[in-house]
Write a protein that holds these residues in place. Structure first.
Motif, PDB file in Angstrom:
ATOM      1  N   SER A 332      49.563  92.864  62.356  1.00  0.00           N
ATOM      2  CA  SER A 332      48.511  91.891  62.637  1.00  0.00           C
ATOM      3  C   SER A 332      48.316  90.996  61.419  1.00  0.00           C
ATOM      4  N   LYS A 333      47.530  89.951  61.597  1.00  0.00           N
ATOM      5  CA  LYS A 333      47.261  89.028  60.505  1.00  0.00           C
ATOM      6  C   LYS A 333      46.475  89.741  59.413  1.00  0.00           C
ATOM      7  N   PRO A 334      46.861  89.546  58.137  1.00  0.00           N
ATOM      8  CA  PRO A 334      46.158  90.216  57.043  1.00  0.00           C
ATOM      9  C   PRO A 334      44.689  89.815  56.975  1.00  0.00           C
ATOM     10  N   LYS A 335      43.857  90.761  56.548  1.00  0.00           N
ATOM     11  CA  LYS A 335      42.452  90.465  56.306  1.00  0.00           C
ATOM     12  C   LYS A 335      42.316  89.748  54.965  1.00  0.00           C
ATOM     13  N   THR A 336      41.135  89.285  54.660  1.00  0.00           N
ATOM     14  CA  THR A 336      40.923  88.561  53.392  1.00  0.00           C
ATOM     15  C   THR A 336      40.221  89.422  52.344  1.00  0.00           C
ATOM     16  N   GLU A 337      39.912  90.668  52.695  1.00  0.00           N
ATOM     17  CA  GLU A 337      39.340  91.592  51.713  1.00  0.00           C
ATOM     18  C   GLU A 337      39.919  92.987  51.931  1.00  0.00           C
ATOM     19  N   TYR A 338      40.324  93.621  50.818  1.00  0.00           N
ATOM     20  CA  TYR A 338      40.874  94.971  50.887  1.00  0.00           C
ATOM     21  C   TYR A 338      40.376  95.801  49.712  1.00  0.00           C
ATOM     22  N   HIS A 339      40.154  97.085  49.986  1.00  0.00           N
ATOM     23  CA  HIS A 339      39.955  98.066  48.919  1.00  0.00           C
ATOM     24  C   HIS A 339      41.186  98.960  48.933  1.00  0.00           C
TER      25      HIS A 339
END
Length: 400
Positions: A332-339
């Motif tokens: 899927s399309k990457p998110k804009t925030e990751y931990h």
């Protein structure tokens, strides 16, 4: 000159057999027992592969015979440690550990072999290995009994389970009343307690050990702050067996973990990431960071192609890339925030610094397939073509 040199695994097996014959056993002389087992485990030797298969089984039996007498006593010869990593049946708890790391782990109490067994209704479970290095907890449980199912973890769904699976036949097949379930499966995920308190972790793994038949492996990657000495309790149950199984073992480690908290940020366009913490033990390296923004795209990642989320290689001061224990990819399309909280192989002793090298893979948004994924030139699985972002590289000194 011999045109057909002995393969490495054969040399290791030869060394192991020599070591067995030449070593002074810590509890009586067991070499006769071991070599007797070798004679009893006769198998056809039609090909080099079948020969190795036979010797691998023998060596695995050797480890079982030696058990706590050698391994648990805090001694693993270099030959034995090297061989352990290549024998089917030893278990994935050794994954990523070099010979020196295995020995160091035993010396520091990080790796232990409790070999505690409990038997109910003809099925014996053994807590065979426990690994705790201050940042992750792993254990393996072996299963023995007559006519055991091929896999260890139960395939059954609870009768009242709700599922979004549209395959009604599959759901019906796996919703089986307990009285009709095949005997010998691990009925549920084991319950794990530290000093009597249930472990609460958002990141854990349970399942069949891919390297060890009739065994399951459990691993917790996010444990918070635990003492260096505690009582570990593992509870589990089996299908077709009324009584539960419980193991209690002491855990005590010599914790020499290196912890650095750079809180340093690197930026490229609208994307940035901040390394919060890097932990290094004798068996594991742990990287924790936060990222935000849209990942930068290379020229090749435009049009019908696009970049994935950002991934991070850790490279030591000798240029060695640490292997990441698990590599997650989402179609899927990457998110804009990751931990990010990921585990990697251990650093070599006296490493002065590491370099974080962020990279993306290239995908086709039409189906989110990874470009370049498949079998590499070395015969191993290739995740895809990496696109490194030079301006995002970060050098982190270690406080050795």
């Amino acid at each position: 000159m011999d045109k057909h040199p002995t393969p490495p695994y054969e040399r290791e097996m030869d060394q192991l057999e020599n070591w067995i014959n030449e070593s002074v056993m810590p509890r009586g002389s067991m070499s006769d027992q071991i070599m007797k087992k070798i004679g009893e485990r006769a198998m056809p030797r039609k090909t080099p592969k079948s020969k190795f298969a036979k010797r691998a089984v023998v060596a695995a039996s050797v480890v079982g015979v030696l058990g706590a007498g050698v391994v648990g006593a805090g001694f693993i010869s270099p030959t034995m440690a090297a061989t352990l990593k290549h024998i089917p049946g030893i278990g994935s708890i050794f994954y990523g550990l070099s010979v020196d790391e295995i020995q160091t782990a035993v010396d520091k109490g990080i790796l232990s072999h409790p070999n505690e067994s409990v038997t109910h209704d003809g099925i014996t479970l053994t807590l065979s290995d426990v690994l705790y290095d201050g940042t992750r907890l792993s254990f393996s449980i072996e299963r023995k009994g007559e006519n055991m199912p091929e896999t260890s973890m139960s395939p059954y769904l609870p009768m009242d389970a709700k599922t979004e699976n549209s395959d009604e036949e599959w759901v019906k097949k796996h919703k089986v009343p307990e009285k009709d379930q095949l005997k010998g499966y691990f009925q549920s995920h084991p319950e794990v307690l530290i000093n009597g308190k249930k472990v609460d972790s958002h990141q854990y793994l349970y399942g069949d050990d891919p390297e060890k038949k009739n065994s399951i492996v459990g691993e917790f990657m996010q444990l918070g702050s635990l003492p260096d000495e505690f009582e570990l309790t593992v509870r589990t149950s089996m299908t077709g067996v009324d009584e539960p199984y419980e193991f209690k073992v002491p855990v005590k480690i010599d914790n020499t973990m290196i912890v650095v908290q750079p809180n340093e940020t690197k930026t490229s366009g609208s994307f940035s990431y901040t390394v919060k913490e890097l932990k290094s033990t004798s068996t594991t390296t742990r990287l924790m960071l936060d990222s935000k923004g849209e990942v930068p795209a290379s020229q090749e990642q435009t049009g019908e192609y696009a970049p994935t989320m950002m991934y991070y290689d850790i490279v030591d001061d000798q240029g060695n890339i640490l292997e990441q224990r698990r590599f997650g990819y989402f179609h899927s399309k990457p998110k804009t925030e990751y931990h990010v909280d990921e585990l990697y192989d251990a650093l070599k002793p006296n490493t002065k610094y590491v370099t974080i090298k962020p990279f993306t893979l290239t995908v086709k948004p039409a189906d989110w397939s990874i470009v370049g994924e498949g079998k590499g030139a070395d015969g191993k699985h290739k995740r895809g073509d990496k696109t490194y972002i030079k301006e995002l590289e970060m050098k982190i000194p270690l406080n050795n």
